[in-house]
Scaffold this motif. Structure first.
Motif, PDB file in Angstrom:
ATOM      1  N   ALA A 170       0.777  -1.130   0.181  1.00  0.00           N
ATOM      2  CA  ALA A 170       0.085  -0.153   0.026  1.00  0.00           C
ATOM      3  C   ALA A 170       1.048   1.252  -0.115  1.00  0.00           C
ATOM      4  O   ALA A 170       0.415   2.114  -0.598  1.00  0.00           O
ATOM      5  CB  ALA A 170      -1.060  -0.062   1.093  1.00  0.00           C
ATOM      6  N   ASP A 171       2.080   1.124   0.695  1.00  0.00           N
ATOM      7  CA  ASP A 171       2.682   2.519   0.747  1.00  0.00           C
ATOM      8  C   ASP A 171       3.476   2.550  -0.379  1.00  0.00           C
ATOM      9  O   ASP A 171       3.820   3.679  -0.842  1.00  0.00           O
ATOM     10  CB  ASP A 171       3.724   2.372   2.217  1.00  0.00           C
ATOM     11  N   ARG A 172       4.083   1.648  -1.082  1.00  0.00           N
ATOM     12  CA  ARG A 172       4.535   1.587  -2.481  1.00  0.00           C
ATOM     13  C   ARG A 172       3.581   2.366  -3.340  1.00  0.00           C
ATOM     14  O   ARG A 172       4.063   3.363  -4.137  1.00  0.00           O
ATOM     15  CB  ARG A 172       4.760   0.263  -3.053  1.00  0.00           C
ATOM     16  N   ALA A 173       2.412   1.879  -3.406  1.00  0.00           N
ATOM     17  CA  ALA A 173       1.291   2.565  -4.389  1.00  0.00           C
ATOM     18  C   ALA A 173       1.405   4.113  -4.075  1.00  0.00           C
ATOM     19  O   ALA A 173       1.199   5.051  -4.970  1.00  0.00           O
ATOM     20  CB  ALA A 173      -0.069   1.863  -4.286  1.00  0.00           C
ATOM     21  N   SER A 174       1.292   4.421  -2.699  1.00  0.00           N
ATOM     22  CA  SER A 174       1.178   5.616  -2.326  1.00  0.00           C
ATOM     23  C   SER A 174       2.351   6.817  -2.682  1.00  0.00           C
ATOM     24  O   SER A 174       1.959   7.719  -3.305  1.00  0.00           O
ATOM     25  CB  SER A 174       0.943   5.865  -0.722  1.00  0.00           C
ATOM     26  N   ALA A 202       5.026  -2.981 -11.291  1.00  0.00           N
ATOM     27  CA  ALA A 202       3.749  -2.395 -10.793  1.00  0.00           C
ATOM     28  C   ALA A 202       3.658  -0.800 -10.688  1.00  0.00           C
ATOM     29  O   ALA A 202       2.874  -0.282 -10.805  1.00  0.00           O
ATOM     30  CB  ALA A 202       3.518  -3.032  -9.159  1.00  0.00           C
ATOM     31  N   ALA A 203       5.072  -0.244 -10.254  1.00  0.00           N
ATOM     32  CA  ALA A 203       4.922   1.431 -10.523  1.00  0.00           C
ATOM     33  C   ALA A 203       4.926   1.676 -11.893  1.00  0.00           C
ATOM     34  O   ALA A 203       4.258   2.854 -12.332  1.00  0.00           O
ATOM     35  CB  ALA A 203       6.428   1.620 -10.117  1.00  0.00           C
ATOM     36  N   ARG A 204       5.541   1.117 -12.775  1.00  0.00           N
ATOM     37  CA  ARG A 204       5.392   1.366 -14.206  1.00  0.00           C
ATOM     38  C   ARG A 204       3.860   1.454 -14.581  1.00  0.00           C
ATOM     39  O   ARG A 204       3.358   2.325 -15.414  1.00  0.00           O
ATOM     40  CB  ARG A 204       5.885   0.522 -15.141  1.00  0.00           C
ATOM     41  N   GLU A 205       2.870   0.434 -14.213  1.00  0.00           N
ATOM     42  CA  GLU A 205       1.532   0.517 -14.694  1.00  0.00           C
ATOM     43  C   GLU A 205       0.797   1.628 -14.076  1.00  0.00           C
ATOM     44  O   GLU A 205      -0.105   2.090 -14.440  1.00  0.00           O
ATOM     45  CB  GLU A 205       1.013  -0.966 -14.073  1.00  0.00           C
ATOM     46  N   ARG A 206       1.327   2.057 -12.674  1.00  0.00           N
ATOM     47  CA  ARG A 206       0.602   3.050 -11.851  1.00  0.00           C
ATOM     48  C   ARG A 206       0.977   4.368 -12.672  1.00  0.00           C
ATOM     49  O   ARG A 206       0.082   5.281 -12.673  1.00  0.00           O
ATOM     50  CB  ARG A 206       1.138   3.269 -10.646  1.00  0.00           C
ATOM     51  N   LEU A 207       2.036   4.512 -13.115  1.00  0.00           N
ATOM     52  CA  LEU A 207       2.557   5.714 -13.955  1.00  0.00           C
ATOM     53  C   LEU A 207       1.841   5.906 -15.064  1.00  0.00           C
ATOM     54  O   LEU A 207       1.451   6.900 -15.404  1.00  0.00           O
ATOM     55  CB  LEU A 207       4.037   5.815 -13.884  1.00  0.00           C
ATOM     56  N   ILE A 208       1.858   4.821 -15.949  1.00  0.00           N
ATOM     57  CA  ILE A 208       1.221   4.995 -17.208  1.00  0.00           C
ATOM     58  C   ILE A 208      -0.744   4.991 -17.027  1.00  0.00           C
ATOM     59  O   ILE A 208      -1.175   5.769 -17.633  1.00  0.00           O
ATOM     60  CB  ILE A 208       1.230   3.403 -18.006  1.00  0.00           C
ATOM     61  N   GLY A 209      -1.171   4.816 -15.857  1.00  0.00           N
ATOM     62  CA  GLY A 209      -2.264   4.920 -15.466  1.00  0.00           C
ATOM     63  C   GLY A 209      -2.712   6.404 -15.052  1.00  0.00           C
ATOM     64  O   GLY A 209      -3.903   6.775 -15.126  1.00  0.00           O
ATOM     65  N   ALA A 210      -1.710   6.994 -14.543  1.00  0.00           N
ATOM     66  CA  ALA A 210      -1.680   8.226 -14.302  1.00  0.00           C
ATOM     67  C   ALA A 210      -1.567   9.244 -15.513  1.00  0.00           C
ATOM     68  O   ALA A 210      -1.259  10.528 -15.138  1.00  0.00           O
ATOM     69  CB  ALA A 210      -0.738   8.629 -12.974  1.00  0.00           C
TER      70      ALA A 210
END
Length: 335
Positions: A170-174, A202-210
């Motif tokens: 959870a903290d990674r995602a935050s 996982a970070a890559r996917e969140r960045l693309i999603g943003a």
């Protein structure tokens, strides 16, 4: 007029003086204990680096490797954004500032820099080391929780190096979301292990999603073509070994290779590599085998032979992690 000393040399000389007065055996024991803590399976919610002796030993041991890995990632990123340089930088979980030095080595000059970490001894030592570099002397070193409570002021570049493995999922995602909200560009580096790659993915996917575009190492912002559990994307940076390295690890080689995984992404359109060499090139008689990540979300092996002329020489000189083909070379051979 004397030429300016490269940041890498300044950092190396500063680190060499950190262990003065600390017995070699005590330094080696501190490093071994800290490595054991960092490799633990349970994320930590308290600083691992407790005092100056801890920080000095670990910085002398780990900063050169972190610096070289981040430099390698930033070099690939800079190639994808040749007309851009960060006007400001925030280093999340930066500790003693290895990534801050790497950014300065990649884009020289002064800029507002803020290093955030929860370990005050690490920040204090980072501030002390940075005083040796006039372009980093004005950096701000601020104590901050790295997790759900993290806030980052608007900036051009955020780096997050060797941090996500210390956090809960959870903290990674935050942390990734906070970086994406604050920055025009985000670069995340983790150890080049299957777990490190998984965190980067996982970070890559969140960045693309943003809304970010992947600038490096991938030649695209689509799904990674690597099958989970079968392989992982990682690269290698060569690091000169200090006497402390040799004490802790043994061996006689004057260098070691730091394996790392990374992603660099931007809010503005970058110019990613046409393809990326994702394994050490195999040089054989009259040919070079290159394992490539392609822009069409595929992995492919390309064989370059003597009949390809200048491209063959370029292939023999190519290294793991390089873009392919080099911009000045002739078109690639047909599959």
């Amino acid at each position: 007029m004397n030429a300016p000393v490269p940041p890498a040399d300044t950092l190396r000389s500063s680190l060499a003086g950190l262990l003065d007065g600390l017995p070699p055996k005590a330094a080696a024991q501190a490093v071994e204990r800290l490595i054991a803590n960092y490799r633990g399976a349970t994320p930590t919610h308290a600083p691992i680096l407790r005092d100056r002796s801890d920080v000095a030993a670990y910085a002398a041991y780990r900063m050169p490797a972190t610096f070289e890995a981040v430099c390698a990632a930033l070099e690939a990123f800079a190639d994808a954004v040749p007309d851009w340089a960060p006007g400001s930088h925030v280093d999340v979980g930066g500790g003693t500032g290895a990534a801050t030095w790497a950014v300065n080595a990649t884009w020289e000059g002064t800029r507002p820099v803020t290093v955030l970490d929860w370990a005050e001894p690490a920040l204090a030592l980072g501030r002390e080391i940075a005083a040796a570099n006039p372009e980093l002397a004005g950096a701000a070193w601020q104590r901050s929780r790295i997790g759900a409570a993290l806030t980052i002021e608007s900036t051009d570049l955020v780096t997050v190096s060797y941090v996500l493995g210390e956090l809960t999922e959870a903290d990674r995602a935050s942390v990734v979301d906070a970086a994406a909200s604050a920055a025009r560009a985000v670069v995340i580096i983790e150890p080049g292990t299957p777990d490190g790659y998984t965190r980067v993915l996982a970070a890559r996917e969140r960045l693309i999603g943003a809304g970010f575009h992947v600038a490096a190492p991938c030649p695209h912002s689509a799904a990674c073509p690597i099958v989970p559990g079968q392989d992982w994307c990682h690269f290698s940076a060569r690091v000169a070994r200090s006497s402390l390295h040799r004490q802790v690890k043994g061996g006689s080689l004057p260098y070691e290779d730091e394996k790392f995984s990374y992603v660099a992404a931007t809010r503005f359109p970058p110019a990613p590599a046409p393809a990326r060499i994702v394994r050490k090139p195999q040089i054989r008689k009259g040919q070079v085998l290159l394992d490539l990540c392609e822009p069409d979300e595929a992995l492919r092996r390309e064989t370059v032979t003597k009949r390809h002329g200048p491209l063959y020489k370029a292939a023999r000189d190519a290294e793991w992690g390089d873009a392919w083909p080099p911009p000045e070379d002739t078109p690639r051979p047909a599959p």
